[in-house]
Motif scaffolding. Structure first.
Motif, short mmCIF file in Angstrom:
data_model
loop_
_atom_site.label_atom_id
_atom_site.label_comp_id
_atom_site.label_asym_id
_atom_site.label_seq_id
_atom_site.Cartn_x
_atom_site.Cartn_y
_atom_site.Cartn_z
N UNK A 165 -7.75 -2.10 -4.94
CA UNK A 165 -7.81 -3.34 -5.00
C UNK A 165 -7.52 -3.69 -3.30
N UNK A 166 -6.29 -3.23 -2.95
CA UNK A 166 -5.77 -3.52 -1.71
C UNK A 166 -6.71 -3.30 -0.52
N UNK A 167 -7.33 -1.85 -0.60
CA UNK A 167 -8.17 -1.37 0.47
C UNK A 167 -9.31 -2.21 0.33
N UNK A 168 -10.09 -2.77 -0.87
CA UNK A 168 -11.34 -3.39 -0.68
C UNK A 168 -10.98 -4.75 -0.17
N UNK A 169 -9.67 -5.25 -0.31
CA UNK A 169 -9.46 -6.52 0.73
C UNK A 169 -9.13 -6.46 1.88
N UNK A 170 -9.52 -5.23 2.51
CA UNK A 170 -9.30 -4.79 3.78
C UNK A 170 -7.98 -4.62 4.37
N UNK B 219 -7.91 8.73 2.22
CA UNK B 219 -9.09 9.52 3.28
C UNK B 219 -10.36 8.85 3.11
N UNK B 220 -10.79 8.58 1.88
CA UNK B 220 -12.29 7.98 1.81
C UNK B 220 -12.09 6.56 2.30
N UNK B 221 -11.05 6.10 2.66
CA UNK B 221 -10.88 4.53 3.05
C UNK B 221 -10.66 4.43 4.37
N UNK B 222 -10.64 5.79 5.24
CA UNK B 222 -10.40 5.72 6.69
C UNK B 222 -9.05 6.04 7.28
N UNK C 27 0.73 -1.19 -0.05
CA UNK C 27 0.06 0.16 0.14
C UNK C 27 0.93 1.16 -0.01
N UNK C 28 1.85 1.21 0.66
CA UNK C 28 2.95 2.41 0.72
C UNK C 28 3.45 2.65 -1.00
N UNK C 29 3.73 1.27 -1.27
CA UNK C 29 4.45 1.51 -3.03
C UNK C 29 3.46 2.11 -3.74
N UNK C 30 1.94 1.58 -3.63
CA UNK C 30 1.15 1.97 -4.61
C UNK C 30 0.68 3.32 -4.31
N UNK C 31 0.92 3.90 -2.88
CA UNK C 31 0.53 5.27 -2.79
C UNK C 31 1.72 6.22 -3.29
#
Length: 290
Positions: A192-197, A227-230, A178-182
């Motif tokens: 996709x990562x965020x949707x997988x919790x 931000x939308x994902x918490x 997630x860091x790399x994606x950001x």
């Protein structure tokens, strides 16, 4: 004078390769670690030697005992020139490093004269050159591999492309997928990562979250998505800096605006006077450094 195969493999230059080949040495001769001259030439970044070996018929997809090919090495080294050259000579970008129960040795582990490139053991099994390049943050190679056919249409990176066995796996520096994606702006991968919790508030070794990674690299769409994902605005890194401190310090006005607006939407204003460990506030950084 007889020439050893080891000398041929290690002493890599276009002239010497040509000379050794003239002595009828096998172009795909392996050393003790099952590396060929092509592996070593790519590892040392010697483009002339690589071209000479390819012209002499070197097997471009030959792998060592762990499945490491020359293309894996070019991906790990972020050598775009050699990566392109290997692809043009039909290197297979889908070949994967062998899966094993024991820790996979670093790409250079079998070569004592070279420093080790060690992937995190939790994530080092079965990676293709694309997964390796993504994980190392080599975005130009990732973009190159995600181009589609002759139209050069870019394809979005997905979790499947990363070849990781754990979505929360981290590199030794604590950087998660997630860091790399950001950091790199891989928005589809992030969603996709965020949707997988996957936790949006994962911290790296310095305490930085994916939100601060996105802020530092001006990835506005990723900032909004986090931000939308918490993603929490109150989290601070090891220096006591919050996301607002970081945005203000680097002068990222759009990020500052997004953070302040999100604080208002949630019914709680962000404290612009909160100090980091140096005693400075976001307001101070905005005025003096931003």
């Amino acid at each position: 004078m007889p020439v050893s195969g080891r000398a041929f493999i290690i002493i890599i230059s276009a002239y010497l390769v040509t000379h050794f080949l003239s002595l009828s040495l096998a172009v795909d001769m392996r050393d003790a670690g099952e590396w060929t001259g092509l592996h070593h030439a790519v590892c040392q970044g010697r483009a002339g030697a690589v071209q000479t070996l390819l012209d002499a018929g070197a097997a471009v997809n030959i792998a060592d005992q762990h499945g490491v090919t020359a293309l894996h090495i070019a991906a790990a080294e972020d050598n775009v020139e050699l990566f392109r050259l290997l692809l043009e000579n039909k290197a297979d970008p889908k070949m994967s490093v062998s899966r094993a129960r024991n820790k996979l040795p670093g790409i250079r582990a079998s070569n004592r004269n070279l420093p080790t490139v060690q992937a995190d053991s939790r994530d080092s099994y079965g990676r293709s050159p694309l997964g390796l390049a993504m994980w190392e943050g080599n975005s130009e190679i990732v973009d190159l591999l995600l181009q589609k056919n002759q139209q050069r249409e870019k394809v979005e990176l997905t979790c499947e492309d990363t070849d990781v066995c754990e979505l929360t796996a981290c590199r030794p520096d604590g950087m998660s997928l997630l860091h790399v994606a950001a950091e790199k702006g891989y928005l589809k991968l992030m969603k996709e990562l965020l949707s997988l919790k996957v936790n949006p508030n994962l911290r790296n070794a310095q305490g930085a979250t994916p939100l601060t990674s996105a802020i530092c690299n001006n990835q506005l769409a990723c900032i909004q998505n986090l931000l939308d994902s918490g993603a929490k605005l109150s989290i601070t890194d090891k220096t006591g800096a919050s996301a607002l401190h970081v945005a203000a310090k680097i002068g990222n006005v759009m990020a500052v605006t997004l953070l302040l607006n999100r604080g208002k939407e949630n019914g709680r204003n962000i404290d612009i006077n909160k100090c980091d460990h140096l005693g400075y506030t976001p307001a101070y950084y905005a005025i003096n450094e931003g």
